[in-house]
Motif scaffolding. Structure first.
Motif, PDB file in Angstrom:
ATOM      1  N   ALA A  51      49.653 -22.556 -36.373  1.00 43.86           N
ATOM      2  CA  ALA A  51      51.028 -22.066 -36.491  1.00 43.86           C
ATOM      3  C   ALA A  51      51.998 -23.091 -35.906  1.00 43.86           C
ATOM      4  N   ASP A  52      53.245 -22.971 -36.308  1.00 44.58           N
ATOM      5  CA  ASP A  52      54.316 -23.804 -35.755  1.00 44.58           C
ATOM      6  C   ASP A  52      55.343 -22.897 -35.086  1.00 44.58           C
ATOM      7  N   GLU A  53      56.209 -23.523 -34.338  1.00 39.93           N
ATOM      8  CA  GLU A  53      57.325 -22.817 -33.702  1.00 39.93           C
ATOM      9  C   GLU A  53      56.857 -21.662 -32.825  1.00 39.93           C
ATOM     10  N   LEU A  54      55.853 -21.943 -32.021  1.00 39.30           N
ATOM     11  CA  LEU A  54      55.392 -20.962 -31.036  1.00 39.30           C
ATOM     12  C   LEU A  54      56.114 -21.216 -29.724  1.00 39.30           C
ATOM     13  N   ARG A  55      56.603 -20.150 -29.115  1.00 38.67           N
ATOM     14  CA  ARG A  55      57.309 -20.270 -27.838  1.00 38.67           C
ATOM     15  C   ARG A  55      56.442 -19.610 -26.766  1.00 38.67           C
ATOM     16  N   THR A  56      56.100 -20.380 -25.745  1.00 42.16           N
ATOM     17  CA  THR A  56      55.152 -19.892 -24.738  1.00 42.16           C
ATOM     18  C   THR A  56      55.790 -19.832 -23.362  1.00 42.16           C
ATOM     19  N   SER A  95      56.064 -13.207 -37.090  1.00 45.56           N
ATOM     20  CA  SER A  95      54.805 -12.826 -37.745  1.00 45.56           C
ATOM     21  C   SER A  95      54.873 -13.100 -39.242  1.00 45.56           C
ATOM     22  N   ALA A  96      53.714 -12.954 -39.893  1.00 41.34           N
ATOM     23  CA  ALA A  96      53.654 -13.166 -41.338  1.00 41.34           C
ATOM     24  C   ALA A  96      54.542 -12.189 -42.084  1.00 41.34           C
ATOM     25  N   ALA A  97      54.830 -11.043 -41.438  1.00 39.10           N
ATOM     26  CA  ALA A  97      55.704 -10.045 -42.058  1.00 39.10           C
ATOM     27  C   ALA A  97      57.169 -10.312 -41.750  1.00 39.10           C
ATOM     28  N   GLY A  98      57.466 -11.402 -41.023  1.00 41.81           N
ATOM     29  CA  GLY A  98      58.849 -11.748 -40.714  1.00 41.81           C
ATOM     30  C   GLY A  98      59.417 -11.015 -39.517  1.00 41.81           C
ATOM     31  N   VAL A  99      58.542 -10.468 -38.653  1.00 41.07           N
ATOM     32  CA  VAL A  99      58.988  -9.704 -37.483  1.00 41.07           C
ATOM     33  C   VAL A  99      58.808 -10.551 -36.229  1.00 41.07           C
ATOM     34  N   GLU A 100      59.860 -10.615 -35.414  1.00 42.02           N
ATOM     35  CA  GLU A 100      59.738 -11.315 -34.125  1.00 42.02           C
ATOM     36  C   GLU A 100      58.726 -10.566 -33.258  1.00 42.02           C
ATOM     37  N   THR A 101      57.726 -11.284 -32.779  1.00 39.47           N
ATOM     38  CA  THR A 101      56.594 -10.647 -32.093  1.00 39.47           C
ATOM     39  C   THR A 101      56.260 -11.429 -30.829  1.00 39.47           C
ATOM     40  N   ASP A 168      47.749  -8.829 -40.079  1.00 40.84           N
ATOM     41  CA  ASP A 168      49.055  -8.163 -40.181  1.00 40.84           C
ATOM     42  C   ASP A 168      50.008  -8.580 -39.064  1.00 40.84           C
ATOM     43  N   LEU A 169      49.465  -8.865 -37.882  1.00 43.65           N
ATOM     44  CA  LEU A 169      50.324  -9.058 -36.716  1.00 43.65           C
ATOM     45  C   LEU A 169      50.550 -10.514 -36.331  1.00 43.65           C
ATOM     46  N   LEU A 170      49.643 -11.410 -36.748  1.00 47.54           N
ATOM     47  CA  LEU A 170      49.782 -12.813 -36.373  1.00 47.54           C
ATOM     48  C   LEU A 170      50.701 -13.554 -37.341  1.00 47.54           C
ATOM     49  N   TRP A 171      50.854 -14.834 -37.106  1.00 46.08           N
ATOM     50  CA  TRP A 171      51.658 -15.704 -37.936  1.00 46.08           C
ATOM     51  C   TRP A 171      50.941 -16.017 -39.247  1.00 46.08           C
TER      52      TRP A 171
END
Length: 250
Positions: A51-56, A95-101, A168-171
């Motif tokens: 994935a890209d654009e991960l904020r940790t 997420s893959a569904a376009g939800v900030e998670t 469903d929940l991941l990127w």
């Protein structure tokens, strides 16, 4: 019928009491030691998340889609091995569904050659999903080594696959491999409760010996006293009987 001598009465009784004392005082075998457990002192997992654009934040860092989980803690059993590693920190993404998670409290559960990555999942605008299993990890190639009281787990390129919930929940994107490095301090001494039980068993004979000796002495005294009273009664009865005088011969 001839009366039994008091000594013959006491002998089987004393023998029985001594036998009972011997049974009580025979020490039992040593208790089995608890299964050895290993407390994790260092643990690092490096995951190619795809994935890209991960904020940790916290003990999780990201660089070019590579997530590094550091400072893991947990308990492992060296057989198989099995146990779990927990890490601090968070990962925020879309997420893959376009939800900030946001993912938090990552945990790697190890069960022999397989592992599972769990996270607390917080999609924006919904309730927290505690410890959702998001990815399966193939740990069959992980090497386990022991040196003294230290156990090490080392594995590279462990394949990861998203679970149904993870899809469903991941990127979006394909999950990559995971490298794992673990150092744990092991102990093989008996469980504290077992040690306390052994100490109590060891102390019990010291208490029972004087009690049993006193009990035997008291029992013998009572039996002898009863025999003495019975003997005096028999003597008195004999003295009270009139002496039989034979008729004089013609």
């Amino acid at each position: 019928m001839q009366a039994r001598h008091p000594r013959s009465v006491t002998r089987p009784l004393v023998t029985g009491l001594i036998g009972a004392a011997a049974v009580v005082l025979v020490p039992t075998g040593p208790a089995n030691a608890a299964a050895p457990s290993c407390v994790v002192s260092e643990a690092t997992a490096v995951w190619d998340s795809g994935a890209d654009e991960l904020r940790t934040d916290g003990a999780i860092s990201a660089e070019g889609g590579i997530l590094t989980f550091d400072g893991g803690a947990g308990v492992l059993e060296p057989v198989r091995p099995s146990g779990s590693l927990s890490f601090d920190g968070t990962v925020a993404y879309t997420s893959a569904a376009g939800v900030e998670t946001t993912l938090s409290a990552p945990t790697l559960v190890i069960d022999g050659g397989s592992g599972t990555l769990l996270f607390d999942v917080q999609p924006e605008g919904t309730e927290l999903i505690p410890q959702a299993a998001l990815a399966e990890v193939d740990l069959r190639a992980v090497a386990v080594s022991e040196s003294g009281d230290t156990m090490n787990l080392d594995g590279v390129d462990a394949q990861t696959d998203a679970t149904a919930d993870g899809s469903d929940l991941l990127w979006a994107g394909t999950l990559g491999d995971l490298d794992l490095t673990v150092t744990a301090d092991c102990t093989t001494i008996a469980d504290t409760a077992v040690v306390e039980e052994e100490e109590q068993d060891a102390a019990a004979p010291g208490i029972l010996v004087p009690l049993i000796v006193v009990g035997i002495a008291a029992t013998v005294t009572v039996v002898l006293a009863v025999g003495s009273v019975q003997r005096r009664k028999r003597n008195s009865a004999r003295a009270a009987q009139p002496e039989t005088v034979g008729d004089p011969l013609p």
